[in-house]
Motif scaffolding. Structure first.
Motif, mmCIF file in Angstrom:
data_model
loop_
_atom_site.group_PDB
_atom_site.id
_atom_site.type_symbol
_atom_site.label_atom_id
_atom_site.label_comp_id
_atom_site.label_asym_id
_atom_site.label_seq_id
_atom_site.Cartn_x
_atom_site.Cartn_y
_atom_site.Cartn_z
ATOM 1 N N PHE A 175 0.832 -1.202 0.000
ATOM 2 C CA PHE A 175 0.000 0.000 0.000
ATOM 3 C C PHE A 175 0.865 1.250 0.000
ATOM 4 O O PHE A 175 1.889 1.325 0.695
ATOM 5 N N SER A 176 0.417 2.236 -0.765
ATOM 6 C CA SER A 176 1.122 3.507 -0.920
ATOM 7 C C SER A 176 0.365 4.600 -0.180
ATOM 8 O O SER A 176 -0.576 4.339 0.571
ATOM 9 N N GLY A 177 0.752 5.841 -0.447
ATOM 10 C CA GLY A 177 0.093 6.984 0.168
ATOM 11 C C GLY A 177 -1.382 7.081 -0.126
ATOM 12 O O GLY A 177 -2.123 7.772 0.590
ATOM 13 N N LEU A 208 2.301 10.312 -5.360
ATOM 14 C CA LEU A 208 1.358 9.828 -4.340
ATOM 15 C C LEU A 208 1.800 10.085 -2.907
ATOM 16 O O LEU A 208 1.732 9.201 -2.047
ATOM 17 N N ALA A 209 2.223 11.301 -2.637
ATOM 18 C CA ALA A 209 2.607 11.640 -1.262
ATOM 19 C C ALA A 209 1.429 11.441 -0.317
ATOM 20 O O ALA A 209 0.295 11.805 -0.627
ATOM 21 N N PRO A 210 1.681 10.853 0.835
ATOM 22 C CA PRO A 210 0.589 10.607 1.789
ATOM 23 C C PRO A 210 0.144 11.882 2.480
ATOM 24 O O PRO A 210 0.871 12.871 2.541
ATOM 25 N N VAL A 211 -1.062 11.853 3.035
ATOM 26 C CA VAL A 211 -1.518 12.912 3.928
ATOM 27 C C VAL A 211 -0.548 12.947 5.118
ATOM 28 O O VAL A 211 -0.168 11.901 5.634
ATOM 29 N N PRO A 212 -0.061 14.106 5.542
ATOM 30 C CA PRO A 212 -0.495 15.472 5.233
ATOM 31 C C PRO A 212 0.315 16.168 4.139
ATOM 32 O O PRO A 212 0.332 17.387 4.078
ATOM 33 N N PHE A 213 0.984 15.397 3.273
ATOM 34 C CA PHE A 213 1.820 15.977 2.224
ATOM 35 C C PHE A 213 1.211 15.794 0.839
ATOM 36 O O PHE A 213 1.888 16.009 -0.162
ATOM 37 N N ARG A 214 -0.049 15.409 0.792
ATOM 38 C CA ARG A 214 -0.680 15.127 -0.496
ATOM 39 C C ARG A 214 -0.560 16.329 -1.431
ATOM 40 O O ARG A 214 -0.767 17.472 -1.031
ATOM 41 N N GLY A 215 -0.204 16.053 -2.681
ATOM 42 C CA GLY A 215 -0.039 17.101 -3.671
ATOM 43 C C GLY A 215 1.381 17.595 -3.800
ATOM 44 O O GLY A 215 1.710 18.316 -4.749
ATOM 45 N N LYS A 216 2.231 17.213 -2.851
ATOM 46 C CA LYS A 216 3.639 17.589 -2.904
ATOM 47 C C LYS A 216 4.462 16.416 -3.428
ATOM 48 O O LYS A 216 3.958 15.303 -3.576
ATOM 49 N N ARG A 217 5.712 16.668 -3.687
ATOM 50 C CA ARG A 217 6.583 15.582 -4.134
ATOM 51 C C ARG A 217 6.788 14.579 -3.003
ATOM 52 O O ARG A 217 7.072 14.946 -1.871
ATOM 53 N N ASN A 218 6.653 13.329 -3.332
ATOM 54 C CA ASN A 218 6.837 12.271 -2.351
ATOM 55 C C ASN A 218 8.312 11.858 -2.290
ATOM 56 O O ASN A 218 9.068 12.097 -3.231
ATOM 57 N N GLU A 219 8.708 11.224 -1.183
ATOM 58 C CA GLU A 219 10.058 10.683 -1.056
ATOM 59 C C GLU A 219 10.039 9.569 -0.013
ATOM 60 O O GLU A 219 9.100 9.460 0.787
ATOM 61 N N PRO A 220 11.053 8.706 -0.001
ATOM 62 C CA PRO A 220 11.028 7.527 0.861
ATOM 63 C C PRO A 220 10.779 7.804 2.340
ATOM 64 O O PRO A 220 10.118 6.998 3.015
#
Length: 264
Positions: A175-177, A208-220
């Motif tokens: 499962f991802s963000g 697919l950045a998770p909440v609370p970063f949704r919409g931003k660039r994701n990272e490990p």
């Protein structure tokens, strides 16, 4: 400890600060990362990233979007490239009927080559499936009948039937963000029904950045937020979900050495 079982550190989004991104992941307790191949033709650049960081390993394979341009990539070539010590998985490969960027017959042919490579090497096949549940389930059933192979349904966002088929055939579900999104109630319900020993977490970063970063660039480093929501879904603490998903990861990704010391 956590593991990001699926990221794309070779993507341009990370080019200018890859050292910092890996450092932030380690600081967050994400001690292993698998950077995933989407084009065999670009495999040398992915391998170079894995070789540059002790905590980073990689896969080799062709994303279904690129199946048409890499239709000549055979199982034998995948097996040969997978012999490198830093290669711990095959893929990502599979079916994507949402974008349909490659002919569907080419996607299926490429997918079967990857399955053969996973069966031969014993390395887990990282499966991409989008809007293709019925065909994906049919191929998994048919190919499993020829001989079992390890696999993971990555960035799972399909229906419960595909999850059930994958689990029945011995596969894992990652499962991802997306799991953290407000409207993902059904996905959290599916996650709650997956056997605990078949669960993994990932970022699929830079997407697919998770909440609370949704919409931003994701990272490990942000996989900790997905793990937190998965833990809450299962009624487990942060430590418990970390231990669970990490143990599952190393059971599936048998070739990757497990750190013997925290922070190693």
């Amino acid at each position: 400890m956590l593991v990001d079982s699926h990221c794309h550190l070779d993507f341009p989004d990370f080019a200018e600060e890859r050292d910092d991104i890996v450092a932030r992941a380690l600081a967050a307790g994400v001690e292993r990362m698998v950077t995933i191949s989407t084009r065999v033709k670009k495999f040398p650049s992915i391998l170079a990233i894995a070789e540059a960081y002790e905590a980073v390993y990689c896969s080799v394979g062709t994303h279904p979007h690129n199946a048409g341009e890499e239709i000549d990539v055979t199982a034998d070539e995948l097996i040969r490239l997978a012999a490198h010590p830093k290669v711990v998985a095959i893929g990502e490969a599979g079916l994507d009927y949402f974008y349909d960027k490659a002919p569907r017959d080419a996607q299926a042919q490429s997918f079967r080559h990857h399955i053969a490579a996973a069966r031969e090497t014993g390395l887990p096949l990282v499966i991409h499936s989008r809007d293709a549940d019925d065909d994906m389930a049919a191929i998994l059933e048919e190919e499993s009948g020829k001989g079992a192979f390890p696999f993971i349904l990555h960035c799972f966002s399909s229906g419960p039937a595909l999850a059930e088929t994958g689990i029945k055939l011995g596969g894992y579900v990652s499962f991802s963000g997306i799991l953290t999104f407000k409207k993902s109630e059904e996905l959290r319900e599916i996650a709650a029904r997956v056997p605990h020993d078949k669960l993994l977490v990932e970022t699929d970063s830079p997407y697919l950045a998770p909440v609370p970063f949704r919409g931003k660039r994701n990272e490990p480093a942000l996989v900790v937020h997905t793990a937190k929501v998965l833990g809450e879904t299962l009624g487990l603490s942060a430590d418990e979900i970390g231990t669970l998903t990490t143990d599952n990861f190393f059971r599936l990704f048998k070739k990757m050495p497990r750190p013997t010391v925290q922070g190693a």
